[in-house]
Design a protein around this motif. Structure first.
Motif, PDB file in Angstrom:
ATOM      1  N   CYS A  20       0.833  -1.217   0.000  1.00  0.00           N
ATOM      2  CA  CYS A  20       0.000   0.000   0.000  1.00  0.00           C
ATOM      3  C   CYS A  20       0.863   1.260   0.000  1.00  0.00           C
ATOM      4  O   CYS A  20       0.538   2.235  -0.686  1.00  0.00           O
ATOM      5  N   SER A  21       1.957   1.241   0.745  1.00  0.00           N
ATOM      6  CA  SER A  21       2.826   2.423   0.748  1.00  0.00           C
ATOM      7  C   SER A  21       3.495   2.613  -0.609  1.00  0.00           C
ATOM      8  O   SER A  21       3.667   3.745  -1.070  1.00  0.00           O
ATOM      9  N   PHE A  22       3.872   1.513  -1.278  1.00  0.00           N
ATOM     10  CA  PHE A  22       4.430   1.636  -2.628  1.00  0.00           C
ATOM     11  C   PHE A  22       3.382   2.174  -3.602  1.00  0.00           C
ATOM     12  O   PHE A  22       3.700   3.001  -4.470  1.00  0.00           O
ATOM     13  N   ALA A  23       2.150   1.716  -3.458  1.00  0.00           N
ATOM     14  CA  ALA A  23       1.086   2.211  -4.334  1.00  0.00           C
ATOM     15  C   ALA A  23       0.846   3.702  -4.117  1.00  0.00           C
ATOM     16  O   ALA A  23       0.695   4.468  -5.074  1.00  0.00           O
ATOM     17  N   LEU A  24       0.811   4.131  -2.860  1.00  0.00           N
ATOM     18  CA  LEU A  24       0.617   5.548  -2.559  1.00  0.00           C
ATOM     19  C   LEU A  24       1.780   6.389  -3.071  1.00  0.00           C
ATOM     20  O   LEU A  24       1.580   7.469  -3.642  1.00  0.00           O
ATOM     21  N   THR A  25       2.997   5.896  -2.909  1.00  0.00           N
ATOM     22  CA  THR A  25       4.168   6.612  -3.411  1.00  0.00           C
ATOM     23  C   THR A  25       4.137   6.702  -4.929  1.00  0.00           C
ATOM     24  O   THR A  25       4.455   7.748  -5.510  1.00  0.00           O
TER      25      THR A  25
END
Length: 163
Positions: A20-25
Motif C-alpha cells: 500500500c505504501s508503494f502504491a501511494l508513493t
C-alpha cells in the motif's frame, strides 16, 4: 500462515502495508510528474538528496558526536563502546527537542524568516510573529525535556544521579 512468515520474514499484514505504501508513493509520483514542469520536481528531489547527504548528514553527525563528548566527558572511538548507558540515555533529551524544533523550522521556514509577503493577504494573520512563536515552542520543548530528565533522575535515586 507460519510458512509465509518464515519465508517472508514478517506477517502478511506487513506485506500488505508495504505494498500500500508503494502504491501511494507511485500515485504521488505520477501526480507530481504529470504537472507543468516535471523536471523541476526531479531537480528538487535530487537537490534535497544532495543537500541532505553532503551537508546536513555530516553536520548533525558532528553535532551528535560533540554532544556525546560533552555529556559523557570523552569522545567515542570504539564501536562496542558506542552503546553505553549514560550518554545514550541523556543525549536523547537533547536529540528529541532538537529534532522536533528542526522539523518545525524546515516546514515553516518561510514564515519564521519572514520571507512570505502574500501570507497575510490570504489569512489576515500578521507575518511577524512566527519567529517568536517558533523560538517559544523550541524553548518549551527543551524545557519540557529537561524537566522529564530531572524527574527521571530524581525517581531513579541517588546512585543514578552520581553516575
Amino acid at each position: 500462515m507460519s510458512s509465509f512468515a518464515t519465508r517472508y520474514g514478517a506477517s502478511p499484514l506487513h506485506l500488505l502495508l508495504v505494498l500500500c505504501s508503494f502504491a501511494l508513493t507511485g500515485y504521488a509520483g505520477i501526480r507530481l510528474l504529470a504537472g507543468d514542469r516535471p523536471w523541476a520536481v526531479v531537480l528538487w528531489f535530487v537537490g534535497a538528496a544532495l543537500l541532505h547527504d553532503l551537508v546536513l548528514l555530516p553536520l548533525y553527525t558532528v553535532t551528535d558526536r560533540a554532544l556525546r563528548t560533552v555529556l559523557d566527558g570523552r569522545p567515542r572511538h570504539r564501536a562496542d563502546d558506542a552503546g553505553s548507558r549514560p550518554s545514550r540515555g541523556r543525549i536523547n533529551y537533547v536529540r528529541v527537542p532538537a529534532f522536533v524544533s528542526g522539523v518545525l523550522f524546515l516546514v515553516h521556514f518561510p514564515l519564521v524568516l519572514g520571507r512570505v509577503d502574500h501570507f497575510t493577504a490570504y489569512t489576515t494573520l500578521p507575518d511577524d510573529v512566527f519567529l517568536g512563536r517558533w523560538l517559544l515552542i523550541t524553548a518549551a520543548l527543551f524545557g519540557l525535556s529537561a524537566l522529564v530528565l530531572l524527574l527521571r533522575l530524581w525517581r531513579s535515586g541517588p546512585r543514578a544521579r552520581h553516575r
